[in-house]
Design an enzyme around this catalytic site. Structure first.
Site, PDB file in Angstrom:
ATOM      1  N   LYS A  99       1.151  -1.349  -0.055  1.00 29.56           N
ATOM      2  CA  LYS A  99       0.180  -0.080  -0.494  1.00 29.56           C
ATOM      3  C   LYS A  99       1.139   1.235  -0.107  1.00 29.56           C
ATOM      4  O   LYS A  99       2.282   1.211   0.476  1.00 29.56           O
ATOM      5  CB  LYS A  99      -0.815  -0.264   1.733  1.00 29.56           C
ATOM      6  CG  LYS A  99      -2.149  -0.830   1.467  1.00 29.56           C
ATOM      7  CD  LYS A  99      -2.933  -0.690   2.434  1.00 29.56           C
ATOM      8  CE  LYS A  99      -3.898  -0.265   2.009  1.00 29.56           C
ATOM      9  NZ  LYS A  99      -4.828  -0.090   0.961  1.00 29.56           N
ATOM     10  N   SER A 100       0.649   2.523  -0.606  1.00 25.92           N
ATOM     11  CA  SER A 100       1.330   3.338  -1.261  1.00 25.92           C
ATOM     12  C   SER A 100       1.364   4.400   0.446  1.00 25.92           C
ATOM     13  O   SER A 100       2.936   4.696   0.871  1.00 25.92           O
ATOM     14  CB  SER A 100       0.342   3.984  -1.533  1.00 25.92           C
ATOM     15  OG  SER A 100      -0.384   5.059  -1.449  1.00 25.92           O
ATOM     16  N   SER A 101       0.499   3.742   1.311  1.00 27.92           N
ATOM     17  CA  SER A 101       0.604   4.721   2.760  1.00 27.92           C
ATOM     18  C   SER A 101       1.928   4.093   3.632  1.00 27.92           C
ATOM     19  O   SER A 101       2.544   4.725   4.562  1.00 27.92           O
ATOM     20  CB  SER A 101      -0.565   5.089   3.016  1.00 27.92           C
ATOM     21  OG  SER A 101      -1.446   5.198   2.562  1.00 27.92           O
ATOM     22  N   ARG A 104       4.986   5.105   1.938  1.00 28.53           N
ATOM     23  CA  ARG A 104       5.671   6.122   2.052  1.00 28.53           C
ATOM     24  C   ARG A 104       6.724   6.569   3.720  1.00 28.53           C
ATOM     25  O   ARG A 104       6.576   7.604   3.593  1.00 28.53           O
ATOM     26  CB  ARG A 104       4.701   6.569   2.362  1.00 28.53           C
ATOM     27  CG  ARG A 104       4.170   7.668   0.433  1.00 28.53           C
ATOM     28  CD  ARG A 104       3.070   7.327   0.477  1.00 28.53           C
ATOM     29  NE  ARG A 104       2.053   7.887  -0.828  1.00 28.53           N
ATOM     30  CZ  ARG A 104       1.419   8.138  -1.863  1.00 28.53           C
ATOM     31  NH1 ARG A 104       1.282  10.029  -0.777  1.00 28.53           N
ATOM     32  NH2 ARG A 104       0.938   8.110  -2.308  1.00 28.53           N
ATOM     33  N   LEU A 126       5.397 -12.998   3.702  1.00 30.26           N
ATOM     34  CA  LEU A 126       5.671 -11.017   3.262  1.00 30.26           C
ATOM     35  C   LEU A 126       6.668 -11.005   3.610  1.00 30.26           C
ATOM     36  O   LEU A 126       7.688 -11.416   4.220  1.00 30.26           O
ATOM     37  CB  LEU A 126       4.969  -9.739   3.740  1.00 30.26           C
ATOM     38  CG  LEU A 126       3.518 -10.465   3.492  1.00 30.26           C
ATOM     39  CD1 LEU A 126       2.562  -9.234   5.171  1.00 30.26           C
ATOM     40  CD2 LEU A 126       3.119 -10.204   2.712  1.00 30.26           C
ATOM     41  N   GLU A 127       7.383 -10.467   2.329  1.00 27.74           N
ATOM     42  CA  GLU A 127       9.263 -10.529   2.596  1.00 27.74           C
ATOM     43  C   GLU A 127       9.401  -8.924   3.342  1.00 27.74           C
ATOM     44  O   GLU A 127       9.886  -7.928   2.072  1.00 27.74           O
ATOM     45  CB  GLU A 127      10.614 -10.676   2.047  1.00 27.74           C
ATOM     46  CG  GLU A 127      10.228 -11.966   1.544  1.00 27.74           C
ATOM     47  CD  GLU A 127       8.905 -11.905  -0.468  1.00 27.74           C
ATOM     48  OE1 GLU A 127       9.383 -10.959  -1.291  1.00 27.74           O
ATOM     49  OE2 GLU A 127       9.379 -13.374  -0.983  1.00 27.74           O
ATOM     50  N   GLN A 146      -2.030  -4.874  -0.783  1.00 32.33           N
ATOM     51  CA  GLN A 146      -2.827  -5.283  -2.185  1.00 32.33           C
ATOM     52  C   GLN A 146      -2.441  -6.357  -2.927  1.00 32.33           C
ATOM     53  O   GLN A 146      -1.628  -6.748  -3.503  1.00 32.33           O
ATOM     54  CB  GLN A 146      -3.026  -4.341  -3.122  1.00 32.33           C
ATOM     55  CG  GLN A 146      -3.248  -3.072  -2.397  1.00 32.33           C
ATOM     56  CD  GLN A 146      -3.015  -1.396  -3.202  1.00 32.33           C
ATOM     57  OE1 GLN A 146      -2.043  -0.808  -3.628  1.00 32.33           O
ATOM     58  NE2 GLN A 146      -4.078  -0.943  -3.727  1.00 32.33           N
ATOM     59  N   LYS A 166       6.360 -25.885  -3.522  1.00 29.85           N
ATOM     60  CA  LYS A 166       6.872 -25.600  -2.101  1.00 29.85           C
ATOM     61  C   LYS A 166       6.261 -25.441  -1.251  1.00 29.85           C
ATOM     62  O   LYS A 166       6.538 -25.748   0.298  1.00 29.85           O
ATOM     63  CB  LYS A 166       8.567 -24.935  -2.138  1.00 29.85           C
ATOM     64  CG  LYS A 166       9.363 -26.066  -3.082  1.00 29.85           C
ATOM     65  CD  LYS A 166      10.712 -25.284  -3.210  1.00 29.85           C
ATOM     66  CE  LYS A 166      10.159 -23.757  -4.131  1.00 29.85           C
ATOM     67  NZ  LYS A 166      10.842 -24.100  -5.464  1.00 29.85           N
ATOM     68  N   GLN A 170       1.018 -23.536   2.466  1.00 30.03           N
ATOM     69  CA  GLN A 170       1.865 -22.189   4.323  1.00 30.03           C
ATOM     70  C   GLN A 170       0.737 -21.493   4.951  1.00 30.03           C
ATOM     71  O   GLN A 170      -0.630 -21.394   4.591  1.00 30.03           O
ATOM     72  CB  GLN A 170       2.877 -21.738   3.767  1.00 30.03           C
ATOM     73  CG  GLN A 170       2.118 -20.291   2.803  1.00 30.03           C
ATOM     74  CD  GLN A 170       3.390 -19.731   2.336  1.00 30.03           C
ATOM     75  OE1 GLN A 170       5.023 -20.037   2.283  1.00 30.03           O
ATOM     76  NE2 GLN A 170       3.868 -18.811   1.009  1.00 30.03           N
TER      77      GLN A 170
END
Length: 187
Positions: A99-101, A104, A126-127, A146, A166, A170
């Site tokens: 998300k851009s927020s 930022r 998520l990395e 998103q 793999k 998960q």
């Protein structure tokens, strides 16, 4: 073709795309907001070289925790999970974008692993990395990214049919499983 809001909602309501838990208010004009889960994994700083073909070095010197929030120090990299588990049919692929927020604030959501194949089922790892010069606190349950859904022709071998899927099913932040690849490239 990118799915728009009413198409996303219709496909979720019909069970064509599965999202659990599903909050209709998270549907955007061309995407579905996803929220941060509560499981976090990171590497302890050190000198051990991580060899992607060696599961021992991939899994060594890691810490993990389940928490309502976590502070990302400047330069800190960690793996996190999405709150939502998804299941994609064999004619829908998705990409994850930050998300851009959040961007930022200096928080990157994924390094390169932003593609989700047709047939995938599970939470998304998520990395995350903080590229800000100041610490940033993130909270489990906050919208963090998103999902953009694309309709495609049906895959002949969707992810859930691959022998080497793999990351299928998960349910938490998952370390790299690159070492499960069949062969190391010739050096």
């Amino acid at each position: 073709m990118i799915l728009v809001d009413w198409q996303i909602e219709d496909r979720i309501r019909r069970g064509h795309i599965r999202v659990d838990p599903f909050e209709p208010g998270l549907i955007q004009p061309n995407s579905l907001d996803i929220r941060l889960g509560s499981h976090f994994v990171w590497y302890v700083p050190g000198e051990t070289v991580i060899d992607p073909y060696d599961s021992e070095t991939v899994c060594r010197d890691t810490e993990e925790m389940v928490a309502d929030s976590i502070v990302l120090a400047p330069g800190r990299f960690l793996l996190a999970e999405t709150l939502e588990a998804i299941e994609l049919p064999d004619d829908i692929v998705a990409s994850i974008e930050g998300k851009s927020s959040i961007a930022r604030l200096g928080v990157e959501l994924h390094q390169t692993g932003g593609w989700i194949d047709a047939g995938f089922r599970g939470t998304i790892t998520l990395e995350m990395c903080n590229v800000n010069s100041r610490p940033v606190k993130v909270y489990a349950g906050m919208p963090i990214g998103q999902l953009v859904f694309y309709r495609t022709d049906r895959a002949a071998r969707p992810y859930n049919m691959k022998q080497d899927a793999k990351y299928m099913d998960q349910q938490q932040a998952t370390l790299s499983r690159y070492h499960e690849n069949a062969r190391r490239a010739e050096e």
